[in-house]
Design an enzyme around this catalytic site. Structure first.
Site, PDB file in Angstrom:
ATOM      1  N   ASP A  82       0.928  -1.254   0.397  1.00 44.96           N
ATOM      2  CA  ASP A  82       0.034  -0.157   0.491  1.00 44.96           C
ATOM      3  C   ASP A  82       0.945   1.033   0.018  1.00 44.96           C
ATOM      4  O   ASP A  82       1.499   1.336   0.243  1.00 44.96           O
ATOM      5  CB  ASP A  82      -0.471  -0.447   1.155  1.00 44.96           C
ATOM      6  CG  ASP A  82      -1.698  -1.025   0.817  1.00 44.96           C
ATOM      7  OD1 ASP A  82      -2.131  -2.039   0.596  1.00 44.96           O
ATOM      8  OD2 ASP A  82      -3.181  -0.734   1.962  1.00 44.96           O
ATOM      9  N   HIS A 133      -5.932   2.980  -4.079  1.00 42.81           N
ATOM     10  CA  HIS A 133      -5.742   3.442  -2.378  1.00 42.81           C
ATOM     11  C   HIS A 133      -6.338   4.684  -1.771  1.00 42.81           C
ATOM     12  O   HIS A 133      -5.746   5.321  -1.533  1.00 42.81           O
ATOM     13  CB  HIS A 133      -4.982   2.850  -2.091  1.00 42.81           C
ATOM     14  CG  HIS A 133      -4.386   2.513  -0.474  1.00 42.81           C
ATOM     15  ND1 HIS A 133      -5.351   2.274  -0.385  1.00 42.81           N
ATOM     16  CD2 HIS A 133      -3.987   3.137   0.383  1.00 42.81           C
ATOM     17  CE1 HIS A 133      -4.762   1.586   1.145  1.00 42.81           C
ATOM     18  NE2 HIS A 133      -4.276   2.543   1.531  1.00 42.81           N
ATOM     19  N   TYR A 174      -6.633   2.215   5.423  1.00 43.48           N
ATOM     20  CA  TYR A 174      -6.989   2.422   7.227  1.00 43.48           C
ATOM     21  C   TYR A 174      -8.149   0.994   6.995  1.00 43.48           C
ATOM     22  O   TYR A 174      -8.854   0.590   7.940  1.00 43.48           O
ATOM     23  CB  TYR A 174      -7.862   3.113   7.713  1.00 43.48           C
ATOM     24  CG  TYR A 174      -7.072   4.183   8.247  1.00 43.48           C
ATOM     25  CD1 TYR A 174      -5.660   4.635   8.646  1.00 43.48           C
ATOM     26  CD2 TYR A 174      -7.515   5.536   7.464  1.00 43.48           C
ATOM     27  CE1 TYR A 174      -4.868   5.818   7.878  1.00 43.48           C
ATOM     28  CE2 TYR A 174      -6.837   6.592   6.475  1.00 43.48           C
ATOM     29  CZ  TYR A 174      -5.712   6.903   7.370  1.00 43.48           C
ATOM     30  OH  TYR A 174      -4.619   8.257   7.005  1.00 43.48           O
ATOM     31  N   HIS A 224       4.266  -1.906   3.227  1.00 43.61           N
ATOM     32  CA  HIS A 224       3.709  -0.514   2.709  1.00 43.61           C
ATOM     33  C   HIS A 224       5.740  -0.563   2.041  1.00 43.61           C
ATOM     34  O   HIS A 224       5.849  -0.793   2.650  1.00 43.61           O
ATOM     35  CB  HIS A 224       3.811   0.181   3.788  1.00 43.61           C
ATOM     36  CG  HIS A 224       2.150   0.512   4.175  1.00 43.61           C
ATOM     37  ND1 HIS A 224       1.987  -0.721   4.734  1.00 43.61           N
ATOM     38  CD2 HIS A 224       1.246   0.820   4.054  1.00 43.61           C
ATOM     39  CE1 HIS A 224       1.116  -0.681   5.662  1.00 43.61           C
ATOM     40  NE2 HIS A 224       0.467   0.235   4.963  1.00 43.61           N
TER      41      HIS A 224
HETATM   42 ZN   LIG Z   1      -2.589   3.357   3.001  1.00 41.91          ZN
END
Ligand SMILES: [Zn+2]
Length: 257
Positions: A82, A133, A174, A224
């Site tokens: 992400d 995203h 989130y 991430h």
């Molecule tokens: Zn994120």
């Protein structure tokens, strides 16, 4: 004299009785002790047997697991990244994934796509899946539906301008998104099954440990690609799980499985 002799015999008899009694006690003690030892030995033997059984069962299970893992159809697992593309980290991650012949899924932030078109193109050309995203990493539960939709569409257009394709999958920042919005979207919402909180710890070994100890078939791992510790962890995770027989696939491949 006779009385004295009698006394002597009596004392002798009493002494013999005492000795007999002592012998009997000693004999009883020995018997009990031996039985005790024997019981202890049996218990020990039983425990040993149980352990042997356990080891045997564990080995059988391991062998069965290995057969499953190394069978014709390897277990599939998905790595997802992400918040990228990130100028400092994504390139190195792509290089490492290519070297290991791994395809992953990148849930990109629209504004990062705009800022890093070359990296976005590389993600696509390397065969990874690109998901949406949002454009500026908004909390979709705290904005209006219109605003959330606008963020998703803007990101979709940014990705399309570079790859020629609109993302079909999305992950809300989130992981939060109202049920109503989720249902109204024409995109497939993807969350995760393993979250090692890589952004919080920024500790490569800890991230690797958390993931590989939990990893099972069809898991979706959340990482991430904006932390170097996460990139290092991702590549180590790939090495460990590939060794165990796992095949890394994109999220859509996992869902089609
Ligand atoms: Zn994120």
């Amino acid at each position: 004299m006779i009385r004295g002799k009698k006394e002597g015999h009596r004392r002798e008899w009493e002494e013999r009785q005492a000795i007999r009694c002592l012998c009997a006690i000693l004999y009883l003690f020995c018997i009990l002790n031996m039985t005790g030892i024997s019981l202890n030995f049996r218990a020990e033997e039983k425990m040993h047997y149980n352990n042997a059984q356990k080891v045997k069962e564990a080995v059988s299970e391991k062998v069965a697991g290995e057969t499953k893992e190394y069978g014709d159809i390897p277990p599939k697992i998905a790595l997802t990244f992400d918040d990228g593309p990130n100028e400092a980290c994504t390139g190195r991650l792509l290089k490492g994934l290519k070297k290991r012949n791994v395809r992953a899924t990148f849930f990109v932030i629209g504004k990062n796509v705009k800022a890093n078109p070359k990296l976005t193109k590389r993600i696509y050309e390397d065969g990874h899946m690109i998901g949406n995203h949002t454009y500026s990493h908004i909390d979709m539960s705290k904005v209006s539906e219109e605003k959330a939709e606008k963020e998703l569409k803007k990101t979709g257009r940014a990705v399309h301008a570079i790859t020629g394709e609109y993302p079909q999958y999305m992950r809300p920042p989130y992981g939060v998104c109202s049920e109503k919005l989720e249902e109204s979207m024409d995109m497939i919402v993807v969350r995760w099954t393993i979250d090692p909180l890589d952004w919080k710890t920024e500790n490569t070994d800890e991230i690797v440990k958390k993931v590989v100890t939990k990893a099972e078939e069809n898991d979706i791992i959340l990482l991430h690609d904006c932390y170097n510790t996460s990139v290092d962890a991702a590549l180590k995770i790939v090495d460990i799980l590939q060794e165990k027989g796992y095949e890394f696939v994109t999220v859509d491949e996992l869902f089609l499985n």
